[in-house]
Design a protein around this motif. Structure first.
Motif, PDB file in Angstrom:
ATOM      1  N   LYS A   1       0.983  36.954  -5.570  1.00 25.56           N
ATOM      2  CA  LYS A   1       0.320  36.440  -6.753  1.00 25.56           C
ATOM      3  C   LYS A   1      -0.374  35.119  -6.421  1.00 25.56           C
ATOM      4  O   LYS A   1      -0.228  34.580  -5.327  1.00 25.56           O
ATOM      5  N   GLY A   2      -1.114  34.573  -7.403  1.00 21.61           N
ATOM      6  CA  GLY A   2      -1.884  33.358  -7.170  1.00 21.61           C
ATOM      7  C   GLY A   2      -1.021  32.189  -6.741  1.00 21.61           C
ATOM      8  O   GLY A   2      -1.349  31.465  -5.792  1.00 21.61           O
ATOM      9  N   ALA A   3       0.107  31.964  -7.438  1.00 17.12           N
ATOM     10  CA  ALA A   3       0.977  30.836  -7.100  1.00 17.12           C
ATOM     11  C   ALA A   3       1.593  31.019  -5.719  1.00 17.12           C
ATOM     12  O   ALA A   3       1.749  30.049  -4.963  1.00 17.12           O
ATOM     13  N   GLU A   4       1.971  32.247  -5.364  1.00 14.79           N
ATOM     14  CA  GLU A   4       2.542  32.513  -4.036  1.00 14.79           C
ATOM     15  C   GLU A   4       1.514  32.276  -2.943  1.00 14.79           C
ATOM     16  O   GLU A   4       1.819  31.687  -1.890  1.00 14.79           O
ATOM     17  N   LEU A   5       0.300  32.709  -3.201  1.00 13.53           N
ATOM     18  CA  LEU A   5      -0.760  32.494  -2.227  1.00 13.53           C
ATOM     19  C   LEU A   5      -1.079  31.004  -2.099  1.00 13.53           C
ATOM     20  O   LEU A   5      -1.322  30.500  -0.995  1.00 13.53           O
ATOM     21  N   GLY A   6      -1.042  30.292  -3.231  1.00 15.82           N
ATOM     22  CA  GLY A   6      -1.262  28.851  -3.193  1.00 15.82           C
ATOM     23  C   GLY A   6      -0.213  28.138  -2.365  1.00 15.82           C
ATOM     24  O   GLY A   6      -0.517  27.205  -1.611  1.00 15.82           O
TER      25      GLY A   6
END
Length: 422
Positions: free
Chosen positions: A54-59
């Motif tokens: 997800k976006g937060a994990e990728l961030g």
């Protein structure tokens, strides 16, 4: 008289050749640094697709190396002031090469995060060591250009990372981007071990071996306080906080733009291409800043670049929908972003005396990395909260206004009170 003139000219030519050899070697290290740091940005979409991130994990994954760079900068400063710039830089190269190579075999995102953290520690040490060695090896009239060239090299390395990703993602897979980067970093470490020389300023400051001089350790440990002494603390804080805000914007644009372009409906190749345009503009920006700094004043150029970058940040998304417009806007944005980083690299070593220079540079760079660390994570959280791409660019553009205020007031006021204007 004629013989003395000829001999002096020969010595000057030899000294210039020696300085440019060192500058070129440090540029090589910064090319490698740029490649290693940006490798994750150019492989992010493939990694996210493989592991369903997800976006937060990728961030978090994008921020791991930036956190490592902050740690590496803080660790490198005291050790470089104590043991020398050369051994710290070579250690950073060795650590980066090993962790980049191991990324090839990452079985899951958690292992990859750990390895990217270690890569960041190494690149943080490289950045501090190469910047200070360049400053201390070069004569005063070449210094601004020499340090700006290090930013050019970083942008070249980032562009090389984009080119590698463009080719290897398509035909071999994202893991080979890290494998290739690790091999190139290892080659750089071997070149440094063979040809890199210690800083003459450091050797003159501390002729004894610090490992056998306990008193030196005691004296140097007290010099952290000198970064915040009267007449110094304003420059230290202004530079550190300004770099934090610049890095906050820089790493959002450089790390997230390829992915956000894809998120907005562009192809993966188009997203990578926009990222490469930003890097290509960075080469021009860093070089132009170095050439112009002596004539126009580095601080003045930096303030102008910050404010102009605000306008361009707001144009990136609209320009991507107009045929041919994204090319000049992307190049100009990359030009300003990397020009601003080059300006900070020029200003920072000037603000500190030799005895505390790597500590001061390390502290400023480490503080800057806080902005770099927060940037991808905050962008990921905002993306998960359904912020638009345009809204994200506008949010990060605001940080540049605050940075311009710091450079204009905090740093400028301190510079008028001391003999070392930042």
């Amino acid at each position: 008289m004629l013989g003395e003139t000829v001999r002096k000219a020969g010595n000057d030519a030899t000294e210039a050749a020696s300085q440019w050899a060192l500058i070129s070697l440090c540029m090589l290290f910064n090319v490698i640094d740029g490649l290693d740091v940006m490798a994750m940005a150019f492989t992010a979409s493939r990694v996210a697709a493989e592991w369903g991130l997800k976006g937060a994990e990728l961030g978090t994954l994008l921020s791991a190396s930036l956190l490592g760079m902050a740690v590496g900068s803080l660790l490198a400063g005291p050790r470089a002031d104590l043991y020398g710039r050369r051994p710290v830089l070579l250690t950073g190269l060795a650590l980066s090469s090993l962790s980049m190579l191991l990324c090839f075999w990452s079985p899951n995102p958690y292992v990859l995060i750990g390895l990217r953290l270690l890569t960041g520690v190494g690149t943080g040490a490289i950045l501090v060591g190469a910047n200070v060695l360049t400053y201390e090896h070069t004569s005063a009239h070449r210094r601004n250009l020499a340090i700006a060239l290090q930013s050019v090299a970083f942008a070249l390395g980032a562009s090389l990372g984009g080119l590698l990703a463009h080719v290897l993602n398509e035909y071999a897979g994202w893991r080979y981007v890290f494998l290739t980067g690790g091999l190139l970093t290892l080659a750089g470490a071997l070149a440094g071990a063979c040809w890199l020389r210690e800083s003459p300023a450091f050797m003159a400051l501390d002729p004894q071996s610090p490992r056998t001089a306990p008193m030196t350790v005691t004296l140097r440990s007290a010099q952290y306080r000198e970064l915040f002494a009267a007449g110094q603390w304003q420059q230290t804080l202004a530079l550190a906080l300004a770099l934090l805000l610049i890095m906050f914007c820089f790493y959002f644009v450089m790390s997230w733009t390829p992915t956000l372009m894809i998120h907005s409906g562009f192809s993966e190749k188009q997203g990578v291409a926009v990222g490469m345009l930003l890097c290509a503009g960075g080469v021009i920006g860093a070089l132009s800043l170095g050439l112009a700094a002596n004539r126009f004043g580095c601080r003045r150029l930096l303030r102008g670049a910050l404010l102009l970058n605000v306008a361009l940040m707001l144009l990136i998304v609209p320009s991507s929908h107009v045929a041919g417009l994204i090319v000049p806007v992307g190049i100009a944005t990359g030009l300003l972003l990397n020009g601003m980083i080059a300006a900070m690299f020029i200003l920072t070593p000037q603000a500190f005396d030799t005895a505390i220079r790597t500590r001061g540079v390390g502290l400023v760079l480490a503080t800057g990395r806080i902005g770099a660390i927060l940037s991808p994570v905050i962008a990921g959280l905002l993306l998960d909260a359904n912020w638009s791409t345009q809204g994200l660019f506008a949010f990060f553009a605001g940080s540049q206004v605050l940075a311009a205020l710091l450079i204009g007031f905090g740093c400028g006021r301190a510079g008028r009170q001391t003999s070392k204007p930042c």
